[in-house]
Design an enzyme around this catalytic site. Sequence first.
Site, PDB file in Angstrom:
ATOM      1  N   GLU A 264       0.871  -1.188   0.000  1.00  0.00           N
ATOM      2  CA  GLU A 264       0.000   0.000   0.000  1.00  0.00           C
ATOM      3  C   GLU A 264       0.906   1.236   0.000  1.00  0.00           C
ATOM      4  O   GLU A 264       1.148   1.830   1.034  1.00  0.00           O
ATOM      5  CB  GLU A 264      -0.962  -0.022   1.195  1.00  0.00           C
ATOM      6  N   CYS A 265       1.383   1.574  -1.174  1.00  0.00           N
ATOM      7  CA  CYS A 265       2.367   2.645  -1.299  1.00  0.00           C
ATOM      8  C   CYS A 265       1.685   3.969  -1.612  1.00  0.00           C
ATOM      9  O   CYS A 265       0.751   4.030  -2.411  1.00  0.00           O
ATOM     10  CB  CYS A 265       3.335   2.323  -2.433  1.00  0.00           C
ATOM     11  N   GLY A 266       2.178   5.029  -1.006  1.00  0.00           N
ATOM     12  CA  GLY A 266       1.690   6.369  -1.307  1.00  0.00           C
ATOM     13  C   GLY A 266       2.755   7.141  -2.063  1.00  0.00           C
ATOM     14  O   GLY A 266       2.732   7.281  -3.290  1.00  0.00           O
ATOM     15  N   CYS A 342       4.886  35.003   7.362  1.00  0.00           N
ATOM     16  CA  CYS A 342       5.607  35.787   8.364  1.00  0.00           C
ATOM     17  C   CYS A 342       6.113  34.887   9.473  1.00  0.00           C
ATOM     18  O   CYS A 342       5.771  35.080  10.642  1.00  0.00           O
ATOM     19  CB  CYS A 342       4.691  36.856   8.921  1.00  0.00           C
ATOM     20  N   TYR A 371       2.145  14.089  -0.502  1.00  0.00           N
ATOM     21  CA  TYR A 371       2.329  14.819   0.767  1.00  0.00           C
ATOM     22  C   TYR A 371       2.751  16.265   0.516  1.00  0.00           C
ATOM     23  O   TYR A 371       3.592  16.809   1.230  1.00  0.00           O
ATOM     24  CB  TYR A 371       3.331  14.106   1.683  1.00  0.00           C
TER      25      TYR A 371
END
Length: 393
Positions: A264-266, A342, A371
């Site tokens: 289950e790779c992201g 800032c 991500y």
Amino acid sequence: MNPQHFHDYMNRCTQPVCAYLYDLAHLRRRAKMLRDYLPKQCKLFYAIKANSDAPILKALLDHTDGFEVASLGEIRHARAVSDSVPIIFGGPGKSDIELEGALDLRTMLIHIESEHQLRRLDWIARHRGQSADILLRVNPAHVPQQATLRMGGQATQFGIEEARIPALLELIRTLPGIRLKGLHIHAISNNLNAHTHLALVEHYFNLVKTWQNRYELRFDWLNVGGGIGVNYADPEESFDWKEFCAGLSLLIAAYQPDFQIIFECGRFISADCGYYLSEVIDVKAAYGKYFAILRGGSHHFRLPVSWQHNHPFMVMARDSWRYPFARPAVHNAPVTICGELCTPKDTLARDVYMERLRAGDCVVFLLAGAYGWHISHHDFLSHPYPERVFLNN
Ligand SMILES: *Cc1c(COP(=O)(O)O)cnc(C)c1O
């Protein structure tokens, strides 16, 4: 992606450039390539928390075996693009509403992360006159691997510690709402080494075989998690998937597992389809250091701040200059690349040697497809969002 796409996009902008570009054709090719190398007994799922945009999910429908999700919201994203795509559901804090939703929306497997979660799912499923297919998520006592992030092999909130697994295997026999289909182990993230990843999978095979033999269990699945890495420090030196898959074939031949293996790779699937483009608004020197300030920053692309690394980027030079006064620039010096927020935390790369960087040039961050936008705090300081463009050819 062909740099011409960046130039075409930049030339169309009437405001300072600030955008994500996603290359869907590349994404499809990559997922297909990854799946083609995997041994037959393996399935490739995409962990959608890395990037859950509908065009990304649609592009991956035909080139992965399903989606891994970690909330009811993600189950809905997955179902929005397909009625039938297999969904597997993880996460340490599933509420009753999420467990109900998972059953309503025909989740293939629910990854159980605690005894209480197990009992709640059994109770919910029984009240519905159903039984739920689950994998028990194991936090192994030992993980033969260092990593950027660790979810297992040490005390964490994830899964069930190894020593507790036998008790839960016994408990499951008494729960009519639960059908145990196997185990799930996702212990590390961003591993760059094919050899150590293979050792990890072998360690999992050993654990599973031991329990299967001791408790006379037949499993359909072993989910070995995601966690295959992307090399942000040196994008040319990537995880050797081909070598890993060759080793995995040998491992499978040696162990003859009677279950199928889920990945289950992201990050490994979607990172390199995405680019974050941002125009240099200003360049200045302060106390002997150079700073470039972008239209954009960590509120759009939090990954480099979150991981405290210098994110790889390239510069797209732009020769036109619209003002009747001097163009701020730096030549042959280290430059720190900052966002527009800032806060001094809004720094995407520090002291990177540059031949030339000028106000009006564009910076293109690579490996921004996973991500990136999805982990960022978009509304902090109320700047306009980047345009998000999905290219299909
Ligand atoms: C995040 C996550 C993944 C995907 O991790 P990557 O490092 O992106 O491959 C897979 N499984 C679980 C349980 C996760 O939480």
